[in-house]
Write a protein that holds these residues in place. Structure first.
Motif, mmCIF file in Angstrom:
data_model
loop_
_atom_site.group_PDB
_atom_site.id
_atom_site.type_symbol
_atom_site.label_atom_id
_atom_site.label_comp_id
_atom_site.label_asym_id
_atom_site.label_seq_id
_atom_site.Cartn_x
_atom_site.Cartn_y
_atom_site.Cartn_z
ATOM 1 N N ARG A 224 0.820 4.662 -2.858
ATOM 2 C CA ARG A 224 0.138 5.899 -2.486
ATOM 3 C C ARG A 224 0.107 6.852 -3.670
ATOM 4 N NH1 ARG A 224 -2.274 4.494 2.341
ATOM 5 N NH2 ARG A 224 -0.733 3.948 3.922
ATOM 6 N N ASN B 242 -5.075 2.763 -4.490
ATOM 7 C CA ASN B 242 -3.743 3.286 -4.185
ATOM 8 C C ASN B 242 -3.440 3.255 -2.697
ATOM 9 O OD1 ASN B 242 -4.540 4.731 -6.886
ATOM 10 N ND2 ASN B 242 -2.302 4.722 -6.792
ATOM 11 N N ARG C 15 0.826 -1.201 0.000
ATOM 12 C CA ARG C 15 0.000 0.000 0.000
ATOM 13 C C ARG C 15 0.864 1.255 0.000
ATOM 14 N NH1 ARG C 15 -4.363 -1.976 4.555
ATOM 15 N NH2 ARG C 15 -5.868 -2.930 3.125
ATOM 16 N N ASP C 16 1.902 1.264 0.833
ATOM 17 C CA ASP C 16 2.769 2.437 0.907
ATOM 18 C C ASP C 16 3.395 2.744 -0.450
ATOM 19 O OD1 ASP C 16 2.249 2.788 3.570
ATOM 20 O OD2 ASP C 16 4.091 1.820 4.276
ATOM 21 N N LEU D 297 -0.502 8.926 8.550
ATOM 22 C CA LEU D 297 -1.448 8.434 7.550
ATOM 23 C C LEU D 297 -2.217 7.248 8.105
ATOM 24 C CD1 LEU D 297 0.367 8.471 4.087
ATOM 25 C CD2 LEU D 297 -1.610 9.814 4.779
ATOM 26 N N GLN E 2 -5.403 3.711 -0.296
ATOM 27 C CA GLN E 2 -6.116 4.771 0.400
ATOM 28 C C GLN E 2 -7.625 4.564 0.281
ATOM 29 O OE1 GLN E 2 -3.193 7.493 -1.955
ATOM 30 N NE2 GLN E 2 -4.271 8.831 -0.555
ATOM 31 N N THR F 147 -6.731 11.109 1.009
ATOM 32 C CA THR F 147 -5.559 10.948 1.868
ATOM 33 C C THR F 147 -5.999 11.337 3.263
ATOM 34 O OG1 THR F 147 -4.052 11.494 0.059
ATOM 35 C CG2 THR F 147 -3.188 11.679 2.288
#
Length: 309
Positions: free
Chosen positions: A132, A270, A128-129, A196, A272, A290
């Protein structure tokens, strides 16, 4: 030939999902990435009878995929977001710019297409990171070979010697490309938020629910409470974007319309939280949020109906 084909499929298909993520990181478009994975698989299948096992199947496929992507980027510019093309709008009451379909806009990708099948939470979080939206946008500033080296070395962790072999370069050349890519990314990529929230976090889900409720009920006060003071709003495929809650909120108030005009369904893109969006019953596109522990930091709206499948 049939045995080779079956053997190739058995070994290559489990890697398709991560190859799609890899191609997406390089090109910034899920549709283009899917086409490039197909091209990768076709080239690999044709060459499979000559595959000598000098490297693993995974390394071999990544080499083919990377070079397929680099070839695709030879005569194409970067995929931007509106914030990468100019200053924010200062009048939220003025009509936004029209759609600019001449720009090859950055597009989001659904987590379901690229999330590793592994149940390892650390691997899922790392994936996931690396997807982003801000990072993918930042990568678009890098020349293609720098982009590929950064992803292969720092996202995927391939040794410099393997990356050099993939790109037909030297270890020294790879190290130089990586150094330049890091420096450039530090210049253009926004500083990462330390807090985040992950899509599955209760705080992230609550903020997504507030975003959806605000539009479906046409109640901007719900969204106003959820936005951070430094929130921004980007409106793809126009060049319009707003920086700061003070300009985002008046614009959102203008576009919310009457209750029931907007309908949304939660989706994760993404790495998120976000939503698939319908307007007056017709597919509109998607919004990617975000979110942090202190509220919504950025809303990126993609007005592409084909994002809803």
């Amino acid at each position: 030939m049939t045995d080779d084909r079956q053997q190739f499929a058995a070994r290559a298909e489990p890697l398709r999902r991560e190859l799609l993520a890899h191609c997406y990181r390089i090109v910034g478009s899920p549709d283009e990435a899917e086409d490039l994975v197909q091209e990768t698989m076709l080239r690999a299948w044709r060459a499979y009878p000559r595959f000598e096992e000098r490297a693993s199947m995974r390394v071999w496929l990544y080499r083919i995929a990377t070079n397929v992507c680099l070839s695709a980027l030879e005569h194409r510019g970067r995929r931007p977001l509106p914030s990468g093309l100019g200053a924010p709008a200062d009048d939220p009451h003025a009509p936004p710019g029209g759609a600019d379909l001449e720009v090859p806009w950055l597009r989001p990708i659904a987590d379901a297409l690229v999330t590793p099948e592994s149940a390892d939470p650390a691997e899922v979080a790392a994936n996931r990171d690396s997807l982003r939206l801000a990072l993918i946008a930042g990568l678009q500033y890098l020349p293609p070979r720098q982009r590929a080296v950064l992803i292969l070395r720092e996202v995927l962790g391939f040794p410099a010697a393997e990356v050099a072999e993939m790109l037909g370069s030297s270890v020294a050349g790879v190290k130089s490309l990586l150094q330049r890519a890091r420096a450039r990314l530090d210049e253009v990529a926004p500083a990462p938020d330390d807090d985040l929230a992950e899509p599955g976090d209760p705080a992230a889900r609550a903020l997504l629910e507030q975003y959806i409720a605000a539009f479906e009920r046409s109640d901007v006060t719900i969204l106003e409470r959820a936005l951070r003071t430094d929130a921004s709003l980007e409106l793809v495929p126009s060049r319009t974007w707003f920086a700061g809650k003070a300009t985002c909120v008046p614009y959102l108030r203008l576009v919310m319309g009457a209750p029931g005009e907007w309908r949304m369904a939660p989706v994760w893109m993404n790495g998120q939280p976000g939503a698939h969006v319908w307007y007056r019953g017709e597919p509109f596109g998607a919004a990617v949020l975000t979110v942090t522990g202190t509220g919504i930091r950025r809303i990126t709206v993609f007005g592409f109906p084909d994002l809803i499948r």
